[in-house]
Design an enzyme around this catalytic site. Structure first.
Site, PDB file in Angstrom:
ATOM      1  N   GLN A 149       0.834  -1.210   0.000  1.00 36.79           N
ATOM      2  CA  GLN A 149       0.000   0.000   0.000  1.00 36.79           C
ATOM      3  C   GLN A 149       0.867   1.257   0.000  1.00 36.79           C
ATOM      4  O   GLN A 149       0.352   2.355  -0.184  1.00 36.79           O
ATOM      5  CB  GLN A 149      -0.953  -0.003   1.205  1.00 36.79           C
ATOM      6  CG  GLN A 149      -2.067  -1.051   1.075  1.00 36.79           C
ATOM      7  CD  GLN A 149      -3.073  -1.020   2.210  1.00 36.79           C
ATOM      8  OE1 GLN A 149      -3.268  -2.030   2.873  1.00 36.79           O
ATOM      9  NE2 GLN A 149      -3.737   0.106   2.449  1.00 36.79           N
ATOM     10  N   GLU A 186     -13.092   5.165   4.189  1.00 40.39           N
ATOM     11  CA  GLU A 186     -13.156   4.499   5.487  1.00 40.39           C
ATOM     12  C   GLU A 186     -14.375   4.878   6.293  1.00 40.39           C
ATOM     13  O   GLU A 186     -14.801   4.129   7.172  1.00 40.39           O
ATOM     14  CB  GLU A 186     -11.960   4.940   6.320  1.00 40.39           C
ATOM     15  CG  GLU A 186     -10.692   4.752   5.598  1.00 40.39           C
ATOM     16  CD  GLU A 186      -9.559   5.375   6.356  1.00 40.39           C
ATOM     17  OE1 GLU A 186      -9.759   6.450   6.943  1.00 40.39           O
ATOM     18  OE2 GLU A 186      -8.514   4.769   6.388  1.00 40.39           O
ATOM     19  N   ARG A 199      -9.634  -0.373   7.607  1.00 42.86           N
ATOM     20  CA  ARG A 199     -10.636   0.563   7.099  1.00 42.86           C
ATOM     21  C   ARG A 199     -10.931   1.708   8.072  1.00 42.86           C
ATOM     22  O   ARG A 199     -12.087   1.990   8.414  1.00 42.86           O
ATOM     23  CB  ARG A 199     -11.922  -0.136   6.706  1.00 42.86           C
ATOM     24  CG  ARG A 199     -12.589   0.661   5.602  1.00 42.86           C
ATOM     25  CD  ARG A 199     -13.462  -0.132   4.718  1.00 42.86           C
ATOM     26  NE  ARG A 199     -13.813   0.676   3.551  1.00 42.86           N
ATOM     27  CZ  ARG A 199     -14.273   0.191   2.429  1.00 42.86           C
ATOM     28  NH1 ARG A 199     -14.431  -1.091   2.283  1.00 42.86           N
ATOM     29  NH2 ARG A 199     -14.579   0.974   1.434  1.00 42.86           N
ATOM     30  N   CYS A 200      -9.873   2.359   8.500  1.00 49.11           N
ATOM     31  CA  CYS A 200     -10.036   3.554   9.320  1.00 49.11           C
ATOM     32  C   CYS A 200      -8.702   4.263   9.351  1.00 49.11           C
ATOM     33  O   CYS A 200      -7.689   3.682   9.042  1.00 49.11           O
ATOM     34  CB  CYS A 200     -10.456   3.201  10.737  1.00 49.11           C
ATOM     35  SG  CYS A 200      -9.154   2.469  11.706  1.00 49.11           S
TER      36      CYS A 200
HETATM   37  N1  PCD Z   1     -13.743   9.789  -3.639  1.00 52.84           N
HETATM   38  C1  PCD Z   1     -14.604  10.636  -4.324  1.00 52.84           C
HETATM   39  N2  PCD Z   1     -14.991  11.822  -3.743  1.00 52.84           N
HETATM   40  C2  PCD Z   1     -14.544  12.149  -2.517  1.00 52.84           C
HETATM   41  C3  PCD Z   1     -13.683  11.293  -1.825  1.00 52.84           C
HETATM   42  C4  PCD Z   1     -13.281  10.104  -2.417  1.00 52.84           C
HETATM   43  O1  PCD Z   1     -15.035  10.313  -5.434  1.00 52.84           O
HETATM   44  N3  PCD Z   1     -14.902  13.302  -1.942  1.00 52.84           N
HETATM   45  C5  PCD Z   1     -13.297   8.525  -4.257  1.00 52.84           C
HETATM   46  C6  PCD Z   1     -11.791   8.586  -4.522  1.00 52.84           C
HETATM   47  O2  PCD Z   1     -11.459   9.178  -5.667  1.00 52.84           O
HETATM   48  C7  PCD Z   1     -11.366   7.135  -4.408  1.00 52.84           C
HETATM   49  C8  PCD Z   1     -12.329   6.587  -3.385  1.00 52.84           C
HETATM   50  O3  PCD Z   1     -13.475   7.459  -3.381  1.00 52.84           O
HETATM   51  O4  PCD Z   1     -11.562   6.498  -5.612  1.00 52.84           O
HETATM   52  C9  PCD Z   1     -11.705   6.493  -1.957  1.00 52.84           C
HETATM   53  O5  PCD Z   1     -11.060   7.716  -1.675  1.00 52.84           O
HETATM   54  P1  PCD Z   1     -10.369   8.044  -0.274  1.00 52.84           P
HETATM   55  O6  PCD Z   1     -11.377   8.103   0.810  1.00 52.84           O
HETATM   56  O7  PCD Z   1      -9.485   9.203  -0.470  1.00 52.84           O
HETATM   57  O8  PCD Z   1      -9.505   6.749   0.068  1.00 52.84           O
HETATM   58  P2  PCD Z   1      -8.164   6.208  -0.634  1.00 52.84           P
HETATM   59  O9  PCD Z   1      -6.996   6.768   0.048  1.00 52.84           O
HETATM   60  O10 PCD Z   1      -8.305   6.311  -2.082  1.00 52.84           O
HETATM   61  O11 PCD Z   1      -8.297   4.677  -0.319  1.00 52.84           O
HETATM   62  C10 PCD Z   1      -7.978   4.197   0.978  1.00 52.84           C
HETATM   63  C11 PCD Z   1      -9.246   3.607   1.611  1.00 52.84           C
HETATM   64  C12 PCD Z   1      -8.843   2.746   2.775  1.00 52.84           C
HETATM   65  S1  PCD Z   1      -7.826   3.371   3.892  1.00 52.84           S
HETATM   66  C13 PCD Z   1      -9.355   1.511   2.939  1.00 52.84           C
HETATM   67  S2  PCD Z   1      -8.921   0.607   4.275  1.00 52.84           S
HETATM   68  C14 PCD Z   1     -10.326   0.892   1.990  1.00 52.84           C
HETATM   69  C15 PCD Z   1     -11.007   2.034   1.180  1.00 52.84           C
HETATM   70  O12 PCD Z   1      -9.973   2.840   0.656  1.00 52.84           O
HETATM   71  N4  PCD Z   1      -9.647  -0.036   1.124  1.00 52.84           N
HETATM   72  C16 PCD Z   1     -10.279  -0.417  -0.036  1.00 52.84           C
HETATM   73  N5  PCD Z   1     -11.796   1.477   0.111  1.00 52.84           N
HETATM   74  C17 PCD Z   1     -11.370   0.339  -0.540  1.00 52.84           C
HETATM   75  N6  PCD Z   1     -12.028  -0.050  -1.624  1.00 52.84           N
HETATM   76  C18 PCD Z   1     -11.631  -1.164  -2.286  1.00 52.84           C
HETATM   77  N7  PCD Z   1     -12.323  -1.548  -3.375  1.00 52.84           N
HETATM   78  N8  PCD Z   1     -10.569  -1.894  -1.860  1.00 52.84           N
HETATM   79  C19 PCD Z   1      -9.880  -1.541  -0.766  1.00 52.84           C
HETATM   80  O13 PCD Z   1      -8.826  -2.241  -0.385  1.00 52.84           O
HETATM   81 MO1  PCD Z   1      -6.953   1.581   5.194  1.00 52.84          MO
HETATM   82  O14 PCD Z   1      -6.082   2.661   6.259  1.00 52.84           O
HETATM   83  O15 PCD Z   1      -5.804   0.899   4.217  1.00 52.84           O
HETATM   84  O16 PCD Z   1      -7.162   0.352   6.516  1.00 52.84           O
END
Ligand code: PCD
Length: 805
Positions: free
Chosen positions: A236, A759, A383-384
């Site tokens: 990433q 997120e 996812r935060c």
């Molecule tokens: N957007 C729009 N408008 C606004 C904002 C935003 O349209 N106002 C869109 C953009 O362009 C991109 C999306 O929506 O396409 C998202 O963005 P953002 O919020 O800035 O974010 P990024 O940096 O691009 O990415 C990151 C995130 C995270 S952190 C996670 S866990 C998850 C989410 O992303 N992962 C994933 N989502 C998703 N989806 C998918 N399909 N796969 C994946 O793996 Mo961490 O810290 O890493 O735990």
């Protein structure tokens, strides 16, 4: 060559710029089997690596016998810590300032820990050879409970024995990592001591795991002739991997090329550096051949980065009529065998210090104690944005508990404590400056849409019917209001291993008026190739369809810190707009020259520059691009390119209002989600369709975490949920129809006003699902019960309340 496309509306639509639900350009590839993932990479002579892993959670490694494995035809090498030690690669630094064993050095600290790396001619031979490596272990006492670990005589990290200072200050005990304090302890305690009402609660945000469809993997190829190392992997943050690989190996950075090809979901699992990456590099250096390592699902769940595992105790003070006056939070954070949390360096508990949430709380204090146990390392922001999901869960539960204490409606309690629109930019008690928000408007819209009052009436009737024995189903109304903090972000506050968290975009306009833009981020499914082209289309007046977006190859992309913590839009999205504006500024000078007027006498209009007051006199961006390369223009260099490295002045603070209506069968513990309404405000919306997809995905992962997904251990440190039979991954069967909605409160400091969104639904969703379960039992005296609310736990909660009698 003038293009006399009729009206402005049509010209604007042709651009497919911001605000357009443009179809995802990457999907043609993904839906037709043309994706290029790490496991698709096949190089001539490539070898395959596989790990011998510890069956024990805590044990001394007495001996390792490789003979039988080496004798198996096709086996090329079996690496152990002893082989890595001369290269100084048997331990590696973690993102959190700790160090982690690459291969077990003397002992193992968690089940599934990497003990030896077998390299063979194919994946099957490697797997067979793993079975033939004989490891003798001597079992040691196992600590899986952080509270016990802090009292125990057993020293988990013998390498740190006697060290009273860690990367984040003093260590109180040999299994203690750090204490992180924020806010005003004395002031908060004073408020708590004198408050009219104090609600107190302890909650466990259980250990879980991001579960991307594609597991982690890498292919390393050391070309000894050119001295060049190429590393493909599920990264990433590819540039960070390159810098770290250079620092660790001593190979100069220009001789390392890191490529993140297509990534099949990241969710924070692919931020950190894993022993598999290091071993594939070492094995390629040792054997002179490319070496691939791809983990299987069990290895992924057992050994790569976990998420959460926070024990949180809160005290919230308020007046009798519900005005919150102070908040106290203590966290015991279980980090497993090594502190490998993926957080900016200065934030050992990530952004847990946004735990005052969306409320105007005058004083607060937070303390976090990090603890070693015999569990896998990690601590990623699944996812935060770092620990914001823990923070939001904490405050949204505390609000519910306070509502119970005050005998008040939880929606009303939120409303009277929200930060008001006119208070933005708002500095929270724990230091963050929220950029913009309009919480009351969002809340009112949400409550009105779901007919909140009607729901409460129905719920009350249901309780009566239940008491009369007419139904066995209770009804829960789950509420949550969240503020996210995304876009790390400012270099002055945020770095990873000393690397400042800016991001970048480089644009080249081709002579015929199409373009390529390269960014420092990397899409894992978010659709960056679609959306970043839309930002550019609006900024430079070239259709998104004529712009290629490229990410993930460190030989070509400008340096950037990668994609996680919803930082791509706030940081790289800003860089994209800024680079686009540089292109436009040069285009303006070229247009003025071509139109024989002063620079200030032309203005940008959708896809062209027009002479002010004479709209029939114009040059389209296509014409300008051609001229940039083919016409000598006095005082202007040929070409049309720009690059921007963007250091954001602040983070962005998206927010949202969620409501979940749930029916719970008291006798089976099965919850049925009747309705889920999600209102998100992510400022300016780039692609509404992609946003909706992001919200659906984030909510589904929230449902998973709240209703069943966990990494559970037994007392011996065995992982009880190491396969998808036991680890809950929701399917279409469990997932309800989501209703999405929005308000738009632009970020005042972001060039296009956009905030992150990827997120948010997860951060707001987890407390919403959890609150729905808990709310169903409020009338029967439930205050708090821990997640995950699987059927068994819900049944138990009902049972404890005497509802089965
Ligand atoms: N957007 C729009 N408008 C606004 C904002 C935003 O349209 N106002 C869109 C953009 O362009 C991109 C999306 O929506 O396409 C998202 O963005 P953002 O919020 O800035 O974010 P990024 O940096 O691009 O990415 C990151 C995130 C995270 S952190 C996670 S866990 C998850 C989410 O992303 N992962 C994933 N989502 C998703 N989806 C998918 N399909 N796969 C994946 O793996 Mo961490 O810290 O890493 O735990």
């Amino acid at each position: 060559m003038n293009d006399l496309t009729p009206d402005r509306e049509e010209r604007s639509a042709n651009l497919k710029g911001m605000g357009c639900s443009r179809k995802r350009v990457e999907d043609a590839r993904f839906t037709q089997g043309k994706g290029n993932y790490v496991d698709d990479i096949k190089l001539p002579g490539m070898l395959h690596g596989d790990f011998v892993r510890s069956p024990y959670a805590h044990a001394r490694v007495v001996s390792i016998n490789k003979d039988a494995a080496m004798a198996l035809p096709g086996v090329v090498a079996v690496l152990t810590a002893e082989d890595l030690a001369p290269l100084n690669l048997h331990w590696m630094p973690t993102l959190a300032g700790d160090k982690q064993m690459v291969l077990a050095d003397g002992k193992v600290l968690f089940q599934g820990q990497e003990v030896a790396f077998v390299v063979a001619s194919d994946r099957y031979v490697a797997a067979d050879a793993v079975e033939l490596v004989e490891v003798e272990y001597e079992e040691l006492p196992v600590l899986t409970d952080p509270f016990e670990a802090l009292k125990s005589d057993v020293v988990l990290r013998e390498d740190l024995a006697g060290q009273t200072e860690g990367a984040h200050g003093p260590r109180k005990h040999h299994n203690h990592i750090f204490t992180w304090e924020q806010g005003d302890e004395t002031g908060t305690n004073q408020v708590l001591d004198n408050a009219e009402v104090v609600a107190e609660e302890t909650m466990y945000y259980h250990r879980t795991h991001p579960c991307p469809l594609e597991t982690c993997g890498s292919v390393a190829s050391m070309d000894k002739v050119n001295g060049k190392l190429t590393l493909w992997g599920t990264f990433q943050a590819p540039h960070v991997v390159r810098t770290v690989a250079s620092l660790l190996s001593g190979i100069e950075e220009h001789n390392i090329r890191v490529v993140s090809p297509d990534i099949g979901g990241g969710f924070g699992n692919k931020v950190g550096v894993y022993p598999g990456y290091v071993c594939s590099i070492v094995a390629s250096i040792v054997t002179g051949k490319p070496v691939k390592w791809v983990e299987d699902r069990m290895e992924n769940l057992m050994s790569t980065a976990f998420a959460r595992d926070y024990w949180m105790t809160g005290k919230i003070a308020a007046t009798k009529d519900g005005k919150i006056t102070g908040l106290h939070c203590h966290v015991t954070a279980d980090h497993g065998g090594f502190d490998a949390c993926a957080d900016p360096t200065k934030f050992p508990a990530g952004f847990m210090n946004i735990c005052t949430g969306s409320y105007d709380i005058p004083v607060a204090y937070l303390a976090v104690d990090g603890v070693y146990t015999n569990k896998a390392p990690g601590g990623v922001s699944y996812r935060c944005s770092f620990r914001v999901t823990e923070a939001v869960y904490f405050i949204e539960r505390m609000i519910e508990v306070l509502a119970i204490e005050l005998d008040m409606d939880a929606a009303e309690l939120r409303r009277i404590n929200f930060i008001k629109k006119e208070q933005f930019p708002y500095t929270a008690a724990l230091g963050w400056e929220y950029d913009s928000g309009d919480y009351h408007t969002a809340w009112d819209k949400a409550l009105k849409t779901v007919d909140y009052d009607g729901l409460r009436k129905e719920q009350a009737e249901r309780v009566e019917a239940f008491k009369r024995g007419e139904t066995r189903k209770l009804m829960g109304v789950g509420l949550s209001f969240f503020t996210e903090i995304v876009g790390a972000g400012p270099v002055k506050n945020c770095d990873i291993l000393g690397m400042g968290m800016f991001d970048s975009c480089e644009i080249r306009i081709h002579p015929t008026g199409s373009a390529i833009a390269r960014l420092g981020t990397i899409s894992q499914g978010q659709g960056h190739a679609t959306t970043f082209a839309q930002i550019l289309a609006s900024e430079i007046g070239i259709s998104a369809d004529s712009i290629t977006i490229e990410e993930g190859d460190t030989d070509t992309a400008p340096y950037g810190l990668g994609t996680y913590g919803s930082r791509s839009t706030p940081v790289a999205g800003a860089a994209t707009a800024m680079a686009g504006r540089k292109i436009r500024a040069k285009a303006q000078m070229i247009a003025a020259y071509l139109l024989e007027v002063h620079d200030d006498d032309v203005e940008f209009d959708i896809d062209r520059f027009v002479v002010k007051g004479a709209p029939e006199k114009f040059k389209t961006m296509k014409e300008i691009a051609y001229a940039a390369y083919n016409q000598a223009i006095p005082g202007i260099e040929p070409g049309l390119e720009a690059v921007s490295y963007y250091d954001p002045p602040n983070m962005t603070y998206p927010f949202g209002a969620y409501v979940c209506v749930m029916d719970i069968d008291v006798d089976t513990g099965v919850p049925e989600i009747r309705r889920f309404y999600a209102l998100d405000d992510c400022g300016t919306r780039i692609n509404p369709m992609i946003i909706e997809g992001q919200v659906h995905g984030g909510l589904t992962e929230a449902l998973a975490v709240a209703l069943g997904q966990e990494i559970a251990y037994d007392k011996l440190g065995n992982v009880k949920t190491g396969t998808l039979m036991d680890f809950f991954l929701p399917t279409a069967w469990e997932v309800p129809n989501y209703e999405t909605d929005y308000t738009v409160t632009p970020s005042p400091h972001h060039p296009i006003g956009a905030k992150g969104v990827g997120e948010s639904p997860h951060v707001g969703g987890v407390p919403c699902f959890s609150n729905a379960v808990q709310d169903a039992f409020r009338a029967f005296g439930l205050r708090h019960t821990n997640m995950p609310h699987d059927h068994w736990r819900i049944w138990q909660a009902a049972n404890q309340l005497g509802l089965h009698d």
